[in-house]
Design a protein around this motif. Structure first.
Motif, short mmCIF file in Angstrom:
data_model
loop_
_atom_site.label_atom_id
_atom_site.label_comp_id
_atom_site.label_asym_id
_atom_site.label_seq_id
_atom_site.Cartn_x
_atom_site.Cartn_y
_atom_site.Cartn_z
N LYS A 196 1.90 7.30 -6.32
CA LYS A 196 0.78 8.11 -6.82
C LYS A 196 0.50 9.24 -5.84
O LYS A 196 -0.68 9.57 -5.60
N ALA A 197 1.54 9.79 -5.21
CA ALA A 197 1.35 10.80 -4.19
C ALA A 197 0.44 11.91 -4.67
O ALA A 197 0.64 12.46 -5.76
N GLY A 198 -0.57 12.25 -3.86
CA GLY A 198 -1.46 13.35 -4.15
C GLY A 198 -2.63 12.97 -5.02
O GLY A 198 -3.56 13.75 -5.18
N ARG A 199 -2.59 11.76 -5.57
CA ARG A 199 -3.72 11.39 -6.43
C ARG A 199 -4.76 10.57 -5.66
O ARG A 199 -4.63 10.32 -4.48
N LEU A 200 -5.76 10.09 -6.38
CA LEU A 200 -6.90 9.43 -5.74
C LEU A 200 -6.47 8.23 -4.90
O LEU A 200 -6.87 8.09 -3.75
N ALA A 201 -5.61 7.37 -5.49
CA ALA A 201 -5.19 6.15 -4.78
C ALA A 201 -4.53 6.53 -3.45
O ALA A 201 -4.77 5.91 -2.41
N ASP A 202 -3.69 7.57 -3.50
CA ASP A 202 -2.98 8.01 -2.29
C ASP A 202 -3.98 8.44 -1.22
O ASP A 202 -3.88 8.06 -0.06
N LEU A 223 -4.71 6.87 2.40
CA LEU A 223 -4.59 7.74 3.58
C LEU A 223 -5.80 7.54 4.50
O LEU A 223 -5.66 7.33 5.70
N ILE A 224 -6.98 7.59 3.87
CA ILE A 224 -8.20 7.44 4.68
C ILE A 224 -8.24 6.06 5.33
O ILE A 224 -8.52 5.90 6.52
N PHE A 225 -7.88 5.04 4.53
CA PHE A 225 -7.93 3.67 5.04
C PHE A 225 -6.99 3.49 6.24
O PHE A 225 -7.38 2.94 7.28
N THR A 226 -5.76 4.00 6.09
CA THR A 226 -4.80 3.79 7.19
C THR A 226 -5.20 4.61 8.42
O THR A 226 -5.08 4.13 9.54
N LEU A 227 -5.73 5.81 8.21
CA LEU A 227 -6.18 6.60 9.36
C LEU A 227 -7.28 5.88 10.11
O LEU A 227 -7.32 5.86 11.34
N LEU A 276 0.83 -1.20 0.00
CA LEU A 276 0.00 0.00 0.00
C LEU A 276 0.87 1.25 0.00
O LEU A 276 0.56 2.24 -0.67
N GLY A 277 1.97 1.19 0.77
CA GLY A 277 2.87 2.34 0.85
C GLY A 277 3.46 2.67 -0.52
O GLY A 277 3.57 3.84 -0.90
N ILE A 278 3.85 1.64 -1.27
CA ILE A 278 4.44 1.86 -2.58
C ILE A 278 3.43 2.51 -3.53
O ILE A 278 3.71 3.51 -4.20
N VAL A 336 3.35 1.17 8.73
CA VAL A 336 4.30 0.79 7.68
C VAL A 336 3.92 1.46 6.36
O VAL A 336 4.76 2.03 5.65
N ALA A 337 2.63 1.44 6.04
CA ALA A 337 2.17 2.05 4.79
C ALA A 337 2.48 3.54 4.77
O ALA A 337 2.99 4.08 3.78
N ARG A 338 2.22 4.22 5.90
CA ARG A 338 2.44 5.67 5.93
C ARG A 338 3.93 6.00 5.86
O ARG A 338 4.34 6.92 5.16
N LEU A 339 4.73 5.21 6.57
CA LEU A 339 6.18 5.43 6.53
C LEU A 339 6.74 5.23 5.13
O LEU A 339 7.50 6.05 4.61
N THR A 340 6.35 4.13 4.50
CA THR A 340 6.83 3.82 3.16
C THR A 340 6.43 4.92 2.17
O THR A 340 7.22 5.38 1.36
#
Lengths: 546, 310
Positions: free
Chosen positions: B125-131, B135-139, B118-120, B192-196
């Motif tokens: 895709k930083a800033g796009r929909l997938a990102d 973000l919402i999922f991990t939060l 997920l982190g990769i 892990v996802a957020r760190l990656t």
């Protein structure tokens, strides 16, 4: 650089195989022909915690171990629901003066290893259990027997001066006599307790192994103990007793929580529960229907007074009327119904239901909720010192809720300030009691040891009794107890204790709150599930459906 | 490198002694007597209590108890016996650790694969929909307490859908461990996802990335080797300490799913004042922490050759 060893990320393949193990109520369909038919060799499972100690007859005091031991060992006698005795391994237990007892054994009984059960099996076992060298927790049960003080001197660090108690004498293979230091009319009832079970000769060679793989004389023989997972026992086919097992054996399954056990009951993974978790109590009757169990057993919850505390002692001893007033300020009916979800029944006296000598309203009205009278009594008794009380309890046992409710009830009815005094866990609670640090009142409880009312009075309120942790002491009451103990017959003793119970109101050694109930359940696979006076399921009577 | 490892191993000795001593002192300063606690409401006579205390060596001064305990461990690998049931503590630990190890390994694999995966995706895709979705999922996962997550999983998959058994049975099958492993690994997965993601998004703009792209390397190699290797250092650090946390911190998860592992044992040992069991448990956990942190430090050199050891 190009050839640099790249860090390889071996992604361990996770098999997300949410294995569709058949669990969607596979059994519910069932073959129609087998419905209701009983399999005499069927094995059922019981929820059980890990026994705290090795399975020794002299050291098993908590309910997890006793449930297993009850299947493995048979004692001389057992008691029926009305408190009367039933002969199990004994042919007869007789006495003329309640001081010298003669036991005749049934012939032909064997231990699970094939050796015969003789009078020696009993006498040796009792001597071993009583000896202080073996540090058995239940050794004080032999204190009535002549010569106990020689094998078990009271003082710390003292060495025993004898190996056997002189009160125990083997007459022949099937007869032995017990001589007590003084008359104990209800001694026959005490013999039903596990500590009086016989042990085979092989036990003494390696007591440690005996605690891990007990060899008994009961309806079941030991099969295996997988620590913290399960204990298995199977039917002993050569069993001679009247309570032969109607099933093939029992598997005691270990659960970390009662909630987990309840979920497993609903999904058919365990057959008999001993208790329902507080979370499931409001729904279990609907969930289980007629498989839900709700029956009283012989245990009582009380609030005991720490008589050694300054509050009750200085400047003068507290007037019992004050404690009476506190008792009458507690609305037991409402608290048991709401806070405790109907899992308790308001107590009317100090003796629990189901024991010989239980009487309705043994407390002579002192447990009635009557705020006006409560206020009056407290005033008449000179008021509660500092007008403030606290109730000590252990916070790990689910007691906070009702302690708060009791406090509220007292406060509203009498204006006496009341707070709960929570200790983090049972150990800390016990230490505070033992070192006499309890400031005011503490919660206390008692499950029967033997089904006679003496157990709820003599063992709790006699000066220096084992269960008397609040230092209650009254010469008049001690004299009355001594008199009841020396009565010629059991009947007279029970009657004398009934009179004492009615009279306890004038001493108020503790405040009775409520009787315990068994709130449990069982699966569709079993029938005939009943619970004994100690709250444990009676294993031998359970029938397993095909 | 060899000297570095040797030094690190030597450092373990004072850490090991210090932690065990601390735990030993803490347990013995708790109020409550373990021997008296065995008897509950009914009490026992002083002679019996004294005899049991003497047999267990609990009547010795504290320093002597600690000395006996440590010499037994070091010389005979004997952790003593439990106060209540007299079972050797090595047996008790030997039963609990494999179960927790299995659970922790599954949880670790789960957080490794899905967390980094997920982190990769989020990082690239930083800033796009997938990102944003990730973000919402991990939060969401971070904010749900473990026991709530546990009950939700039980409710949905065991009671509603009937796919899994609600509890881990006493055979501890791997298939039964998956649900608790997901619950246990869930929180760390989010971290892990957020760190990656952060690490990758940052490194995407690094000079060496531009160089690698300018050299005309294939995209797979640019991301797989150049970007990944450099972005993994903070993640690996976290994963390393997390192994220890997974081993010791499973108290809640193990209770919910009826698993008889280390978590439950720790809780039980505290309430029963089983000092020696607790010290044994902590000793092993300390060793696990020490070994993993050593491995992580060594792994740095592999990931980033600029980090060298004398």
């Amino acid at each position: 650089m190009r050839g640099a060893k790249s860090a390889k990320w071996v992604t361990g393949a996770i098999i997300v195989a949410l294995a569709a193990t058949a669990c969607g109520g596979g059994k519910s369909g069932g073959g129609s022909d087998a419905k209701g038919a009983v399999d005499p060799n069927g094995i059922f499972s019981v929820e059980l915690g890990e026994p705290e100690k090795p399975l020794l007859t002299g050291d098993t005091m908590e309910s997890n171990g006793s449930a297993v031991m009850a299947g493995l060992f048979s004692t001389l006698v057992d008691y029926k629901a009305d408190g009367s005795l039933e002969m199990i391994n004994a042919e007869s237990v007789t006495t003329t003066d309640s001081k010298k007892w003669t036991v005749k054994l049934k012939a032909g009984w064997t231990f699970h290893d094939g050796t015969p059960v003789t009078s020696k099996s009993f006498v040796d076992a009792w001597n071993w259990n009583a000896n202080v060298k073996n540090a058995q927790g239940l050794s004080s049960w032999f204190a009535d027997i002549k010569g106990f003080d020689k094998v078990h001197p009271e003082a710390e660090g003292a060495k025993p001066t004898a190996e056997t108690m002189e009160g125990l004498k083997v007459v022949d293979e099937t007869t032995f006599t017990i001589e007590l230091t003084k008359a104990v009319p209800y001694f026959g009832h005490k013999l039903a307790y596990i500590v009086f079970a016989p042990l085979p000769a092989s036990f003494y060679k390696d007591p440690e192994a005996g605690g891990q793989k007990p060899v008994g004389n009961g309806p079941y023989k030991f099969k295996s103990w997988d620590h913290k997972k399960k204990i298995e026992i199977t039917r002993y086919d050569d069993y001679k007793g009247p309570n032969k097992a109607k099933n093939g054996g029992v598997v005691f399954k270990n659960y970390t929580t009662l909630e987990a056990a309840y979920e497993d009951l609903k999904s058919g993974n365990v057959d008999v529960l001993r208790q329902i978790a507080p979370k499931d109590l409001p729904v279990y009757r609907q969930d289980l229907g007629d498989r839900a169990v709700d029956q009283p057993y012989s245990a009582i919850q009380t609030i005991a007074v720490a008589f050694y505390a300054d509050q009750w002692k200085k400047p003068k001893a507290i007037d019992p009327r004050v404690v009476q007033g506190l008792s009458m300020a507690i609305d037991r009916a409402t608290i048991t119904k709401t806070v405790l979800n109907g899992t308790r029944e308001p107590a009317t006296g100090w003796v629990a239901k189901g024991v010989l000598g239980f009487q309705e309203d043994g407390g002579a009205g002192v447990t009635k909720f009557d705020p006006a009278k409560a206020k009056e009594l407290i005033k008449a008794g000179g008021g509660v010192p500092n007008n403030k009380i606290s109730i000590q309890y252990n916070a790990d046992g689910g007691h906070k809720e009702w302690v708060d409710a009791v406090c509220n009830s007292i406060q509203q009815a009498t204006d006496v300030q009341c707070v709960g005094d929570g200790k983090p866990d049972f150990q800390a609670d016990l230490t505070a009691r033992k070192t006499k640090q309890v400031k005011s009142l503490y919660r206390s409880g008692w499950v029967l040891d033997y089904p006679v009312n003496a157990n709820f009075i003599s063992d709790l309120f006699r000066t220096g009794a084992g269960g008397n942790q609040g230092d209650f002491s009254n010469k008049d009451l001690d004299a009355k107890i001594a008199k009841a103990d020396s009565a010629a017959t059991l009947d007279e003793s029970v009657k004398a204790y009934q009179a004492i119970e009615k009279d306890l109101k004038n001493y108020m050694p503790s405040i009775p709150l409520w009787y315990y109930k068994v709130n449990a359940g069982f699966s569709e696979k079993v029938s005939g599930v009943a619970y004994g006076q100690d709250g444990d399921p009676i294993l031998t009577g359970v029938e397993v459906k095909k | 490198m060899g000297r570095y490892v040797a030094r690190r191993l030597l450092q373990m000795i004072p850490v090991f002694l210090g932690t065990t001593l601390l735990i030993f002192l803490m347990v013995y300063s708790l109020p409550g007597d373990p021997v008296a606690g065995m008897f509950g409401d009914k009490g026992a006579d002083p002679a019996t209590l004294a005899k049991i205390r003497h047999d267990l060596g609990l009547d010795l001064p504290l320093w002597q108890q600690y000395w006996n305990y440590m010499t037994d461990i070091i010389l005979h690998f004997d952790f003593g016996t439990q106060i209540r049931n007299g079972r050797p503590i090595t047996d008790v630990l030997g039963e609990a650790f494999p179960v927790t190890l299995q659970l922790a390994a599954l949880a670790f694999a789960f957080e490794l694969v899905f967390g980094i995966g997920l982190g990769i995706i989020a990082g690239l895709k930083a800033g796009r929909l997938a990102d944003n979705a990730i973000l919402i999922f991990t939060l969401l996962i971070i904010s749900i307490p473990v026991f709530v997550l546990g009950f939700i999983i039980k409710m949905v998959f065991a009671f509603e859908l009937g796919w899994i058994e609600p509890n881990v049975s006493n055979d501890q099958l791997v298939s039964e461990m998956i649900a608790p492993a997901i619950v246990l690994g869930g929180l760390s997965l989010a971290y892990v996802a957020r760190l990656t993601r952060t690490s990758m998004a940052e490194n995407l703009r690094a000079d060496y990335m531009r160089t690698a792209v300018a050299k005309g390397l294939p995209r797979r190699r640019v991301i797989g080797v150049h970007l990944m290797r450099n972005s993994m250092i903070p993640v690996v650090t976290f994963l390393g300490t997390d192994i220890g946390a997974l081993m010791g911190g499973a108290v809640v998860t193990e209770r919910i799913f009826n698993i008889k592992g280390v978590g439950g044992l720790i809780a039980e040992s505290i309430t029963r004042r089983e000092g020696s069991t607790l010290v044994g448990l902590v000793t092993i956990l300390v060793i696990i922490y020490l070994v993993t942190s050593l491995l992580i430090d060594l792994l740095y050199a592999v990931l980033d050759p600029r980090i060298r050891y004398a």
